[in-house]
Design an enzyme around this catalytic site. Structure first.
Site, PDB file in Angstrom:
ATOM      1  N   GLN A 139       0.838  -1.200   0.000  1.00 60.14           N
ATOM      2  CA  GLN A 139       0.000   0.000   0.000  1.00 60.14           C
ATOM      3  C   GLN A 139       0.874   1.250   0.000  1.00 60.14           C
ATOM      4  O   GLN A 139       1.587   1.504   0.971  1.00 60.14           O
ATOM      5  CB  GLN A 139      -0.891   0.013   1.250  1.00 60.14           C
ATOM      6  N   GLY A 140       0.803   2.033  -1.064  1.00 63.25           N
ATOM      7  CA  GLY A 140       1.577   3.278  -1.152  1.00 63.25           C
ATOM      8  C   GLY A 140       0.676   4.470  -0.930  1.00 63.25           C
ATOM      9  O   GLY A 140       0.334   5.189  -1.876  1.00 63.25           O
ATOM     10  N   SER A 142       0.894   6.520   2.518  1.00 63.02           N
ATOM     11  CA  SER A 142       1.562   7.519   3.349  1.00 63.02           C
ATOM     12  C   SER A 142       2.795   8.099   2.659  1.00 63.02           C
ATOM     13  O   SER A 142       3.490   7.414   1.904  1.00 63.02           O
ATOM     14  CB  SER A 142       2.024   6.887   4.666  1.00 63.02           C
ATOM     15  N   SER A 174       4.438  -1.303   3.852  1.00 64.50           N
ATOM     16  CA  SER A 174       4.635  -2.677   4.347  1.00 64.50           C
ATOM     17  C   SER A 174       4.760  -3.649   3.180  1.00 64.50           C
ATOM     18  O   SER A 174       4.016  -3.538   2.191  1.00 64.50           O
ATOM     19  CB  SER A 174       3.450  -3.114   5.216  1.00 64.50           C
ATOM     20  N   GLU A 257      -9.837  -1.754   5.466  1.00 69.11           N
ATOM     21  CA  GLU A 257      -8.640  -1.891   6.293  1.00 69.11           C
ATOM     22  C   GLU A 257      -8.975  -1.771   7.781  1.00 69.11           C
ATOM     23  O   GLU A 257      -8.406  -2.449   8.618  1.00 69.11           O
ATOM     24  CB  GLU A 257      -7.612  -0.822   5.877  1.00 69.11           C
TER      25      GLU A 257
END
Ligand SMILES: Cc1cc2nc3c(=O)[nH]c(=O)nc-3n(C[C@H](O)[C@H](O)[C@H](O)COP(=O)(O)OP(=O)(O)OC[C@H]3O[C@@H](n4cnc5c(N)ncnc54)[C@H](O)[C@@H]3O)c2cc1C
Length: 395
Positions: A139-140, A142, A174, A257
């Protein structure tokens, strides 16, 4: 109205107590049948698993986690996360966790929020390899200056023919090192108000111009990374939702999420709590009334969280499968309860809890991240205050 005896009212707002009271989650005969078939299959499948790789062996962990997904696929259970009813999914998570099945691990983003988002947006591409355990996602979202205030993100994407050309950087990504794809938020309109100029893209991690630099956590693991993007070309066909409509798509992703992604972990925490209560009885800690009260309160808290999960699932069931903002209440309470659980573990087990051969130390350290990851507790409180309780917006 349902009996409210199971809810410890100290931990829930009035609205949640009302919600838990009207919740109606009875299992149908088909759902019970699903549960017993799954239980039988798990009893046969789990002993055939290969040994678990070491925590630092990320390629090994990817192979192990996706290998488990492949076993689920071959047995006909891979679809459960997406096209089964929320209740069936809940049964699946409860049973797999209770049986001690592997954690979703490197499959987390693909299976539990990127995949469901792509499906909810009516796209089918990318889904089969996730289900078959062939591809991992990260997941990009932040960035160094866009965490809680995610809409402040600055990674730019400009249109060039049939591609977007993306430049910028992401942080805390992550599983980036072992991911094939990234759910990526980019700014496509710099003149629009910040929430309106964002687009949700699918980035191939192997594209030229993507650099991954691992970051080490307090627990010593390089589980996340910085990701640098230098003029990376992403086909326009990799866009999910419309251009500049990415904030709406992001809300769908975050509802998955925060809503149902942690469900299996509540079952795991209840198991750990049971282990601690047994250990306390054996080593004499049980005689301490303060410790006993803490264990009892945690038990009430996890039971209430389980009921809250069922309520969120009931709600998702009537709203087309997408969890609502109730996921924020769950995430807020769950992350704090998990931290307290591992603090109590230290008190019950004493020096034994520092034994590096057992997971207590790592679990305790990693529990600290739960009040930050997927939106900090302060942000969840803002959401609960503004969107559930209807309080005025903070300044
Ligand atoms: C283990 C872990 C895994 C992660 N994995 C990923 C991942 O895969 N992909 C990804 O994109 N991100 C990931 N993150 C990042 C995570 O989403 C952010 O860390 C989180 O959103 C907080 O952002 P920040 O770190 O920039 O803190 P900041 O936003 O800078 O917040 C700093 C402090 O200020 C408080 N604060 C900020 N704004 C407000 C406000 N309006 N009201 C009250 N208090 C406020 C916060 O609560 C916090 O205490 C991960 C984080 C962790 C810990």
């Amino acid at each position: 109205m349902r009996d409210l005896a199971f809810v410890d009212e100290r931990y829930l707002t009035g609205y949640q107590i009302w919600g838990a009271a009207v919740m109606d989650l009875a299992y149908t005969p088909e759902e019970e049948e699903f549960r017993s078939r799954l239980r039988e299959w798990l009893a046969k499948a789990l002993p055939t698993l290969p040994p678990k790789p070491s925590p630092e062996d990320w390629p090994g962990r990817r192979a192990y986690d996706l290998g488990w997904q492949r076993m689920l696929y071959d047995a006909g259970y891979a679809h459960v996360h997406w096209d089964a009813s929320p209740t069936t999914r809940l049964i699946f998570l409860e049973e797999t966790e209770t049986a001690g099945a592997p954690y979703v691990g490197a499959g987390f983003v693909g299976l539990l929020h990127a995949g469901p988002t792509i499906a909810a947006e009516g796209r089918a591409r990318w889904l089969p390899p996730i289900l078959r355990g062939e591809e991992a996602w990260c997941q990009g979202f932040s960035e160094p200056d866009a965490g809680s205030d995610l809409a402040a993100l600055r990674t730019r994407a400009r249109r060039d023919g049939d591609d977007y050309v993306v430049s910028g950087s992401k942080i805390w990504t992550s599983h980036a090192e072992v991911a094939d794809w990234c759910e990526l938020l980019v700014r496509t309109d710099t003149a629009a108000p910040k929430h309106r100029g964002i687009t949700w893209l699918v980035l191939p991690m192997s594209a030229p111009g993507v650099t991954v630099r691992p970051l080490r956590t307090l627990a010593g693991s390089a589980e996340f990374a910085e990701v640098f993007l230098d003029e990376v070309r992403v086909p326009v066909g990799n866009r999910v939702g419309e251009e500049n409509d990415g904030w709406r798509v992001t809300m769908v992703t975050l509802s998955f999420e925060r809503g149902t992604a942690f469900v299996g972990e509540v079952v795991a925490c209840r198991r750990v709590l049971g282990e601690l209560a047994r250990a306390a009885r054996e080593n004499g800690c049980w005689d301490d009334p303060v410790l006993r009260r803490r264990l009892g309160r945690l038990n009430a808290e996890f039971r209430a969280l389980w009921r809250l999960t069922q309520w969120n699932v009931s709600e998702a069931e009537v709203s087309g499968g997408v969890p609502g903002v109730g996921g924020s209440v769950f995430k807020l309470r769950y992350s704090h309860a998990r931290q307290e659980l591992y603090e109590v573990a230290g008190d019950v087990l004493g020096v034994e809890s520092l034994d590096l051969e057992r997971p207590w130390v790592i679990d305790r350290l990693s529990s600290l991240s739960y009040t930050i990851a997927a939106g900090t507790s302060q942000i969840q409180r803002n959401i609960v205050a503004e969107r559930i309780l209807g309080l005025p917006k903070g300044r």
